[in-house]
Write a protein that holds these residues in place. Structure first.
Motif, mmCIF file in Angstrom:
data_model
loop_
_atom_site.group_PDB
_atom_site.id
_atom_site.type_symbol
_atom_site.label_atom_id
_atom_site.label_comp_id
_atom_site.label_asym_id
_atom_site.label_seq_id
_atom_site.Cartn_x
_atom_site.Cartn_y
_atom_site.Cartn_z
ATOM 1 N N ALA A 201 0.835 -1.207 0.000
ATOM 2 C CA ALA A 201 0.000 0.000 0.000
ATOM 3 C C ALA A 201 0.867 1.254 0.000
ATOM 4 C CB ALA A 201 -0.938 0.002 1.196
ATOM 5 N N ILE A 202 1.910 1.263 0.822
ATOM 6 C CA ILE A 202 2.830 2.412 0.877
ATOM 7 C C ILE A 202 3.502 2.596 -0.471
ATOM 8 C CG2 ILE A 202 5.004 3.246 1.874
ATOM 9 C CD1 ILE A 202 4.043 1.947 4.549
ATOM 10 N N GLU A 203 3.961 1.503 -1.072
ATOM 11 C CA GLU A 203 4.622 1.587 -2.374
ATOM 12 C C GLU A 203 3.663 2.081 -3.463
ATOM 13 O OE1 GLU A 203 8.019 -1.890 -1.988
ATOM 14 O OE2 GLU A 203 5.973 -2.474 -2.519
ATOM 15 N N SER A 204 2.428 1.591 -3.432
ATOM 16 C CA SER A 204 1.476 1.982 -4.481
ATOM 17 C C SER A 204 0.996 3.425 -4.345
ATOM 18 C CB SER A 204 0.274 1.032 -4.490
ATOM 19 O OG SER A 204 -0.547 1.237 -3.366
ATOM 20 N N CYS A 205 1.175 4.008 -3.165
ATOM 21 C CA CYS A 205 0.724 5.388 -2.929
ATOM 22 C C CYS A 205 1.869 6.391 -2.889
ATOM 23 C CB CYS A 205 -0.064 5.457 -1.619
ATOM 24 S SG CYS A 205 -1.616 4.553 -1.676
ATOM 25 N N GLN A 206 3.081 5.980 -3.235
ATOM 26 C CA GLN A 206 4.245 6.865 -3.157
ATOM 27 C C GLN A 206 4.060 8.168 -3.921
ATOM 28 O OE1 GLN A 206 7.670 6.778 -1.560
ATOM 29 N NE2 GLN A 206 6.089 5.847 -0.290
ATOM 30 N N GLU A 207 3.361 8.139 -5.031
ATOM 31 C CA GLU A 207 3.179 9.365 -5.818
ATOM 32 C C GLU A 207 2.361 10.414 -5.067
ATOM 33 O OE1 GLU A 207 0.107 9.074 -9.130
ATOM 34 O OE2 GLU A 207 0.419 6.944 -8.625
ATOM 35 N N TYR A 208 1.633 9.999 -4.017
ATOM 36 C CA TYR A 208 0.823 10.936 -3.240
ATOM 37 C C TYR A 208 1.545 11.420 -1.979
ATOM 38 C CZ TYR A 208 -2.654 9.104 -6.384
ATOM 39 O OH TYR A 208 -3.336 8.731 -7.520
ATOM 40 N N PHE A 209 2.713 10.843 -1.677
ATOM 41 C CA PHE A 209 3.507 11.276 -0.527
ATOM 42 C C PHE A 209 4.221 12.569 -0.908
ATOM 43 C CE2 PHE A 209 2.450 7.250 0.990
ATOM 44 C CZ PHE A 209 3.008 6.976 2.221
ATOM 45 N N TRP A 210 4.312 13.511 0.018
ATOM 46 C CA TRP A 210 4.965 14.792 -0.257
ATOM 47 C C TRP A 210 6.208 14.981 0.604
ATOM 48 C CZ3 TRP A 210 0.422 14.173 2.370
ATOM 49 C CH2 TRP A 210 0.427 14.546 3.713
ATOM 50 N N GLY A 211 6.450 14.057 1.509
ATOM 51 C CA GLY A 211 7.613 14.129 2.392
ATOM 52 C C GLY A 211 7.505 13.063 3.465
ATOM 53 N N ASN A 212 8.499 13.008 4.322
ATOM 54 C CA ASN A 212 8.492 12.018 5.393
ATOM 55 C C ASN A 212 7.241 12.123 6.264
ATOM 56 O OD1 ASN A 212 10.983 11.327 4.421
ATOM 57 N ND2 ASN A 212 12.135 12.040 6.185
ATOM 58 N N SER A 213 6.771 13.351 6.470
ATOM 59 C CA SER A 213 5.618 13.552 7.351
ATOM 60 C C SER A 213 4.330 12.943 6.796
ATOM 61 C CB SER A 213 5.417 15.034 7.645
ATOM 62 O OG SER A 213 5.151 15.744 6.461
ATOM 63 N N SER A 214 4.348 12.523 5.546
ATOM 64 C CA SER A 214 3.180 11.860 4.964
ATOM 65 C C SER A 214 2.822 10.587 5.722
ATOM 66 C CB SER A 214 3.440 11.510 3.501
ATOM 67 O OG SER A 214 3.775 12.652 2.761
ATOM 68 N N TYR A 215 3.819 9.985 6.362
ATOM 69 C CA TYR A 215 3.563 8.756 7.123
ATOM 70 C C TYR A 215 2.617 9.003 8.295
ATOM 71 C CZ TYR A 215 7.009 6.259 4.387
ATOM 72 O OH TYR A 215 7.669 5.664 3.345
ATOM 73 N N ALA A 216 2.494 10.248 8.737
ATOM 74 C CA ALA A 216 1.558 10.564 9.819
ATOM 75 C C ALA A 216 0.119 10.294 9.383
ATOM 76 C CB ALA A 216 1.723 12.014 10.269
ATOM 77 N N VAL A 217 -0.173 10.427 8.100
ATOM 78 C CA VAL A 217 -1.511 10.129 7.582
ATOM 79 C C VAL A 217 -1.802 8.636 7.777
ATOM 80 C CG1 VAL A 217 -2.964 10.070 5.508
ATOM 81 C CG2 VAL A 217 -1.475 12.045 5.946
ATOM 82 N N LEU A 218 -0.834 7.791 7.463
ATOM 83 C CA LEU A 218 -0.992 6.350 7.663
ATOM 84 C C LEU A 218 -1.130 6.022 9.154
ATOM 85 C CD1 LEU A 218 -1.077 3.465 6.593
ATOM 86 C CD2 LEU A 218 1.432 3.476 6.573
ATOM 87 N N PHE A 219 -0.345 6.698 9.983
ATOM 88 C CA PHE A 219 -0.443 6.507 11.438
ATOM 89 C C PHE A 219 -1.869 6.804 11.909
ATOM 90 C CE2 PHE A 219 -0.322 8.235 15.748
ATOM 91 C CZ PHE A 219 0.340 7.228 16.439
ATOM 92 N N CYS A 220 -2.449 7.906 11.444
ATOM 93 C CA CYS A 220 -3.812 8.293 11.847
ATOM 94 C C CYS A 220 -4.850 7.328 11.298
ATOM 95 C CB CYS A 220 -4.112 9.715 11.391
ATOM 96 S SG CYS A 220 -3.121 10.954 12.237
#
Length: 167
Positions: free
Chosen positions: A72-91
């Motif tokens: 899922a993380i790999e398939s959504c990489q184009e929507y990540f804008w930086g390291n802090s994008s992982y906070a969305v997954l955390f939430c």
């Protein structure tokens, strides 16, 4: 308000974990919503878990494998804008799957997932805490984000991750 009602309300507030200091109400957890505070007076209504009705209907019991999370993380990489994008997954995991995981444990888990290729962004120690300190909306349930004016990129990533994880 009657004295008995006031006492009952104060006991309920103290048992709920909300800290009250003078006229200031601080939220201990995201599940508490403080509304109806009128200027010049005290008018506090506490709706415990009122905004979580929609979440309780979701299938939070489905366990997501490390491989599925990595894909899922790999398939959504184009929507990540930086390291802090992982906070969305955390939430997403916090609010939908009801994962009780510390921010640092989440960061370690993300870095240890079995990825197939290189990721554009990493999730080093302190990533989630930094994202939370810079983005107030992350402290609230994901169902509230759009109404709070969360950045569109966060809402888009959230929706793409939900789609990829079938949540």
């Amino acid at each position: 308000m009657k004295k008995e009602d006031l006492q009952e309300t104060l006991e309920a507030i103290s048992k709920s974990g909300i800290k009250v200091a003078g006229d200031l109400v601080l939220e201990k957890k995201v599940e508490y919503e403080v509304a109806n505070v009128e200027a010049g007076g005290i008018g506090i209504q506490i709706n415990h878990n009122s905004h979580r009705e929609d979440v309780q209907q979701e299938d939070a019991s489905r366990e997501i494998s490390p491989e599925e999370l990595a894909r899922a993380i790999e398939s959504c990489q184009e929507y990540f804008w930086g390291n802090s994008s992982y906070a969305v997954l955390f939430c997403l995991q916090r609010d939908v799957q009801k994962k009780e995981m510390s921010q640092s444990a989440f960061e370690r888990m993300v870095e240890m997932l079995p990825y197939r290729g290189k990721r554009d962004y990493q999730c080093p120690t302190g990533t989630i805490a930094n994202a939370f300190s810079d983005n107030e909306f992350l402290k609230y349930h994901i169902s509230k984000w759009e109404g709070m004016g969360a950045p569109q990129r966060a809402v888009t990533l959230l929706n793409k991750l939900r789609e990829a994880l079938k949540l």
